[in-house]
Design an enzyme around this catalytic site. Structure first.
Site, PDB file in Angstrom:
ATOM      1  N   ASP A 259      18.652 -19.589  79.165  1.00  0.00           N
ATOM      2  CA  ASP A 259      18.287 -20.966  79.455  1.00  0.00           C
ATOM      3  C   ASP A 259      18.027 -21.728  78.170  1.00  0.00           C
ATOM      4  OD1 ASP A 259      15.068 -21.037  78.903  1.00  0.00           O
ATOM      5  OD2 ASP A 259      15.704 -19.085  79.672  1.00  0.00           O
TER       6      ASP A 259
ATOM      7  N   ASP B   7      15.125 -23.769  76.489  1.00  0.00           N
ATOM      8  CA  ASP B   7      13.694 -23.855  76.713  1.00  0.00           C
ATOM      9  C   ASP B   7      13.270 -25.295  77.003  1.00  0.00           C
ATOM     10  OD1 ASP B   7      11.468 -22.003  76.842  1.00  0.00           O
ATOM     11  OD2 ASP B   7      10.585 -23.180  75.239  1.00  0.00           O
TER      12      ASP B   7
END
Length: 269
Positions: free
Chosen positions: A210, A212
């Site tokens: 991902d 952040d």
């Protein structure tokens, strides 16, 4: 240390709860630091005896701030492990590092608090050198495996390790990015320094799941969720397993001098 039962260890991160396809033997190890996260399974990969331990437990019962890090590292060392591969899920703090990338980190910044991070609580004191937190020989073997498999691993990166279990605020992740950190994770410390204290080689490969929180805000995309982390890790699990198996088959029989001689000049007094 007992007679060597395994020579290489693997810590499984979020989503990597088993390693061996064929028969493997389970071991329970009593340690001075309590029970490890789970039973340790030992099998053969590329002709090498490998000990596997999921750091969160197979049912993910240990959140990152409650993982028995000392018990885990001590148990692998007790079984004869001299080198540890420690894959982990991580977020990106760099717009150029994207979900699906894998990063062979070369630096670490510890932002955890209150974790038991040493085997030397006194009266014996040791101050290990830790300027290079990851074993260079293991890192080189990971990168060579990436070249053979065409995986395109990123060769460097600084990992910020945060306490968890919550994800970062947008402000926190932006601060860490501005300090030069490129990936963020909750389990990379104190694993790395504990391995060094036992003269065990240790290296990590971060699977980017991902962007952040702060980076997600910049990119105007949804903030990270655990469901999204698990989905991205699962999508890259076959690539990770191929990387680990190839690396294990080509690892040196010994850790680098940086790791194996870590205690030579570390004793106080």
């Amino acid at each position: 240390m007992t007679d060597a039962i395994a020579e290489i260890g693997v810590f499984g991160g979020s989503g990597l709860y088993s390693l061996f396809d064929d028969e493997a033997r389970e071991y329970r190890v009593d340690t001075p630091y309590g029970e490890p996260s789970d039973v340790i399974t030992i099998g053969t990969v590329g002709g090498r005896r490998v000990a596997f331990l999921p750091r969160h437990g197979r049912d993910h019962r240990h959140p990152p701030h409650r993982i028995p890090y000392r018990a885990n590292v001590w148990a692998l060392h007790h079984l004869g492990v001299r080198q540890i591969l420690a894959p982990c899920a991580a977020g990106s703090l760099d717009a150029d590092v994207c979900p699906g990338d894998m990063v062979v980190c070369d630096q670490l910044v510890d932002w955890t608090r209150g974790r038991a991070g040493t085997f030397y609580d006194g009266p014996q004191t040791r101050h290990i050198g830790f300027a290079e937190p990851y074993d260079p020989w293991i890192r080189a073997t990971l990168l060579a495996a990436s070249d053979r498999l065409g995986l395109g691993l990123r060769e460097t990166g600084t990992m910020a390790v945060v306490e968890g279990p919550r994800f970062s605020t947008a402000a926190e992740s932006l601060i860490l990015a501005r300090l030069g950190c490129s990936v963020i994770n909750m389990t990379g410390s104190p694993e790395a320094q504990l391995a060094r204290e036992l003269a065990v080689g240790y290296a990590t490969v971060a699977i980017i799941t991902d962007h952040d929180a702060g980076r997600a805000a910049d990119l105007q995309i949804p903030a990270v969720t655990q469901e999204a982390v698990g989905r991205m890790f699962a999508a890259n699990l076959d690539r990770l397993r191929a990387l680990l198996f190839d690396t294990i088959a080509h690892l040196s029989s010994e850790p680098s001098p940086l790791s194996s001689r870590a205690l030579d000049e570390a004793t106080f007094g």
